[in-house]
Design a protein around this motif. Structure first.
Motif, PDB file in Angstrom:
ATOM      1  N   PRO A 282      11.096   9.903  -0.130  1.00 59.99           N
ATOM      2  CA  PRO A 282      10.167   9.444  -0.017  1.00 59.99           C
ATOM      3  C   PRO A 282       9.108   9.882  -0.419  1.00 59.99           C
ATOM      4  N   ALA A 283       9.310  10.026  -1.976  1.00 56.94           N
ATOM      5  CA  ALA A 283       8.212  10.339  -2.939  1.00 56.94           C
ATOM      6  C   ALA A 283       8.165   8.782  -3.517  1.00 56.94           C
ATOM      7  N   LEU A 284       9.233   8.018  -3.548  1.00 60.32           N
ATOM      8  CA  LEU A 284       9.291   6.752  -3.775  1.00 60.32           C
ATOM      9  C   LEU A 284       8.902   5.485  -3.042  1.00 60.32           C
ATOM     10  N   VAL A 285       8.599   5.668  -1.806  1.00 56.95           N
ATOM     11  CA  VAL A 285       8.478   5.243  -0.851  1.00 56.95           C
ATOM     12  C   VAL A 285       7.058   5.080  -0.703  1.00 56.95           C
ATOM     13  N   SER A 286       6.506   6.014  -0.940  1.00 60.84           N
ATOM     14  CA  SER A 286       4.770   6.570  -1.210  1.00 60.84           C
ATOM     15  C   SER A 286       4.316   5.400  -1.999  1.00 60.84           C
ATOM     16  N   LEU A 287       4.977   5.813  -3.551  1.00 62.29           N
ATOM     17  CA  LEU A 287       4.279   4.476  -4.391  1.00 62.29           C
ATOM     18  C   LEU A 287       4.414   3.221  -3.981  1.00 62.29           C
ATOM     19  N   ALA A 288       5.763   2.619  -3.293  1.00 63.81           N
ATOM     20  CA  ALA A 288       5.518   1.115  -2.700  1.00 63.81           C
ATOM     21  C   ALA A 288       4.554   1.126  -2.333  1.00 63.81           C
ATOM     22  N   ALA A 289       4.353   2.155  -0.889  1.00 59.88           N
ATOM     23  CA  ALA A 289       3.427   1.754   0.096  1.00 59.88           C
ATOM     24  C   ALA A 289       2.457   1.776  -0.587  1.00 59.88           C
ATOM     25  N   ALA A 290       1.814   2.673  -2.277  1.00 64.64           N
ATOM     26  CA  ALA A 290       0.689   2.792  -2.601  1.00 64.64           C
ATOM     27  C   ALA A 290       0.569   1.073  -3.355  1.00 64.64           C
ATOM     28  N   ALA A 291       0.946   0.441  -3.754  1.00 61.47           N
ATOM     29  CA  ALA A 291       1.271  -0.553  -4.396  1.00 61.47           C
ATOM     30  C   ALA A 291       1.080  -1.777  -3.859  1.00 61.47           C
ATOM     31  N   LEU A 292       1.219  -1.962  -2.460  1.00 59.67           N
ATOM     32  CA  LEU A 292       0.970  -2.291  -1.366  1.00 59.67           C
ATOM     33  C   LEU A 292      -0.351  -2.531  -0.983  1.00 59.67           C
ATOM     34  N   ALA A 293      -0.782  -1.474  -0.929  1.00 53.06           N
ATOM     35  CA  ALA A 293      -2.027  -1.057  -0.554  1.00 53.06           C
ATOM     36  C   ALA A 293      -2.486  -1.641  -0.978  1.00 53.06           C
ATOM     37  N   ILE A 294      -3.017  -1.390  -2.279  1.00 47.79           N
ATOM     38  CA  ILE A 294      -3.980  -2.370  -3.001  1.00 47.79           C
ATOM     39  C   ILE A 294      -4.165  -3.516  -3.047  1.00 47.79           C
ATOM     40  N   THR A 295      -3.106  -4.260  -2.770  1.00 50.03           N
ATOM     41  CA  THR A 295      -2.873  -5.544  -3.116  1.00 50.03           C
ATOM     42  C   THR A 295      -3.864  -6.325  -2.260  1.00 50.03           C
ATOM     43  N   PRO A 296      -4.697  -6.308  -0.772  1.00 49.75           N
ATOM     44  CA  PRO A 296      -5.447  -6.656  -0.674  1.00 49.75           C
ATOM     45  C   PRO A 296      -7.070  -6.406  -1.066  1.00 49.75           C
ATOM     46  N   LEU A 297      -6.752  -5.208  -2.214  1.00 49.64           N
ATOM     47  CA  LEU A 297      -8.123  -5.071  -3.042  1.00 49.64           C
ATOM     48  C   LEU A 297      -8.066  -6.157  -3.937  1.00 49.64           C
ATOM     49  N   ILE A 298      -7.548  -6.727  -4.198  1.00 52.04           N
ATOM     50  CA  ILE A 298      -7.477  -7.189  -5.732  1.00 52.04           C
ATOM     51  C   ILE A 298      -7.127  -8.640  -4.966  1.00 52.04           C
ATOM     52  N   TYR A 299      -7.312  -9.080  -4.200  1.00 50.54           N
ATOM     53  CA  TYR A 299      -7.247 -10.494  -3.983  1.00 50.54           C
ATOM     54  C   TYR A 299      -8.724 -10.667  -3.426  1.00 50.54           C
ATOM     55  N   LEU A 300      -8.982  -9.386  -2.846  1.00 45.30           N
ATOM     56  CA  LEU A 300     -10.881  -9.575  -2.482  1.00 45.30           C
ATOM     57  C   LEU A 300     -11.741  -9.330  -3.247  1.00 45.30           C
ATOM     58  N   ILE A 301     -11.349  -8.961  -3.891  1.00 47.20           N
ATOM     59  CA  ILE A 301     -12.848  -8.429  -5.568  1.00 47.20           C
ATOM     60  C   ILE A 301     -12.252  -9.090  -6.591  1.00 47.20           C
ATOM     61  N   LEU A 302     -10.987  -9.266  -7.284  1.00 42.62           N
ATOM     62  CA  LEU A 302     -10.769  -9.779  -8.830  1.00 42.62           C
ATOM     63  C   LEU A 302     -10.961 -10.660  -8.818  1.00 42.62           C
TER      64      LEU A 302
END
Length: 438
Positions: free
Chosen positions: A174-194
């Motif tokens: 579950p710890a690794l799944v949490s990390l994977a989810a965090a990486a995917l969750a910030i992808t829209p933020l990168i697309y919109l602002i960066l």
């Protein structure tokens, strides 16, 4: 005062800081991956009966690829843009973390965590911060570099206690799944602002008096990366920077993020307590790295580098005396002091790369960062082997303390400004750089 395109200076400044902030978020998430081998050691050994050396090998491969990927990532950002590279990297680390949860052999851990996560985090390393700083800022570069450099450790600070708690209460998967989810969750933020360059917004870099057009995409990223390495390798400063940064990697994330928790556990300290101490090192790391960036704007980077290495070496030599089953005053002093010094070497090294290598500084820093990760990988692997062989980490702390003393001496001979004695080196690089395929 207005930009050439009519945008206000204040708007340019706001946009630059927003871009830096979003890049920092990506670096923070990537940083959370770096400490996982340390807190995964005991669960993996209990479930699969792997040796510390086998687990350390996967961590070493991860660190080497983290370093080797960085210069190519910088060139790919010039070719395809920062945003595309960051999004692809986030997807790669998420895939690597998710696949690690279904592994059942040590070679799979090396493949999924070592290769995939190493490639992804290497693209989200300090080279990303260097590229963003070079493009979006002309003033306060040292400060911005310090802030972004601290992002990887901030990620450890934010995620490490939570990940250790998840592993202790549930399982390591579950710890690794949490990390994977965090990486995917910030992808829209990168697309919109960066954004790749201030010119994309019709603005100028923060602190610049002139509008700078967006450069054309640079083809042949791999060829350019190797060309820059070949030219830089002909100069004296490159080897001094690479040598000191290799020692930096060995004496920080190479040994601390992989073996500090197991070393403290050897003295009877609970894993969750040791992981919390490691996280507090990250807290003070943020302060130390930002302060180092501020100092880099104001003093000789060589001297700052030498002082950081000398003090770090003294702390590592004294570390065995502070280890105990419970948190004590000497351990608190170590956590605070080591945290302040841990990544404080990064801003002066980036500044020296910028001084000598100009617009290629991000790629050159990427190669010095590769040396950093090779040093880190060596310490990660050899640290585990030493523990398996001698039953103690004490020889490792003493050896790394001596290496830091050598790095302090090397730092003093890095020529900060072109002088008559290194004019030939500078001429070689300047001449060859103009011939490189960009």
């Amino acid at each position: 005062m207005h930009d050439t395109t009519g945008h206000h200076t204040k708007e340019s400044g706001r946009r630059a800081w927003w871009v830096a902030a979003v890049a920092g978020v990506a670096i923070i998430v990537a940083g959370a991956f770096s400490t996982m081998p340390g807190i995964l050691q005991d669960p993996l050994r209990q479930e699969f009966h792997w040796s510390r050396g086998s687990i350390g090998l996967a961590a070493s491969v991860n660190m080497v690829l983290y370093g080797l990927t960085a210069p190519y990532a910088a060139a790919l950002m010039d070719r395809f843009g920062i945003r595309r590279v960051v999004i692809a990297a986030l997807g790669t680390v998420a895939a690597g973390a998710a696949l690690t949860t279904v592994m059942n052999a040590a070679w799979q851990f090396t493949l999924f965590w070592g290769f995939l996560v190493g490639l992804g985090t290497g693209s989200l390393s300090m080279t990303l911060g260097t590229t963003v700083t070079n493009r979006w800022f002309t003033t306060h570069r040292g400060l911005v570099t310090g802030i972004l450099s601290s992002g990887s450790v901030l990620g450890q600070m934010v995620f490490l206690p939570a990940l250790a708690w998840i592993i202790a209460r549930y399982d390591w998967r579950p710890a690794l799944v949490s990390l994977a989810a965090a990486a995917l969750a910030i992808t829209p933020l990168i697309y919109l602002i960066l954004r790749d360059h201030p010119a994309d917004r019709g603005q100028r870099p923060y602190g610049s008096d002139t509008f700078i057009p967006r450069p054309e995409p640079v083809p042949g990223a791999a060829r350019r990366t190797l060309t820059v390495l070949r030219h830089a390798a002909r100069t004296f400063p490159f080897w001094m920077l690479a040598g000191t940064f290799a020692i930096c990697g060995a004496s920080t994330n190479g040994i601390m993020w992989t073996h500090f928790t197991p070393a403290a556990h050897d003295h009877g300290m609970p894993v969750t307590t040791a992981s919390t101490l490691l996280a507090f090192i990250g807290v003070f790391n943020v302060v130390g790295t930002i302060a180092s960036g501020w100092l880099t704007d104001r003093m000789d980077a060589r001297r700052l580098l030498a002082v950081c290495f000398l003090l770090r070496g003294l702390l590592l030599v004294g570390l065995p005396l502070t280890m105990a089953a419970t948190v004590n005053a000497p351990m608190v002093v170590f956590v605070v002091a080591f945290g302040l010094l841990d990544l404080a070497t990064v801003p002066p090294v980036i500044a020296l790369c910028r001084t000598f290598y100009g617009e290629d500084s991000a790629i050159v820093f990427g190669w010095t960062n590769a040396a950093h990760q090779i040093g880190a990988a060596s310490a990660s692997f050899l640290g585990g082997v030493t523990r398996d062989t001698f039953g103690s980490y004490n020889p490792v702390w003493l050896a790394l303390g001596a290496a830091c003393a050598a790095a302090a001496l090397l730092s003093t001979v890095i020529r900060h400004h072109p002088t008559a004695s290194n004019e030939a080196d500078q001429k070689v690089y300047a001449t060859s750089a103009t011939r490189s395929d960009r």
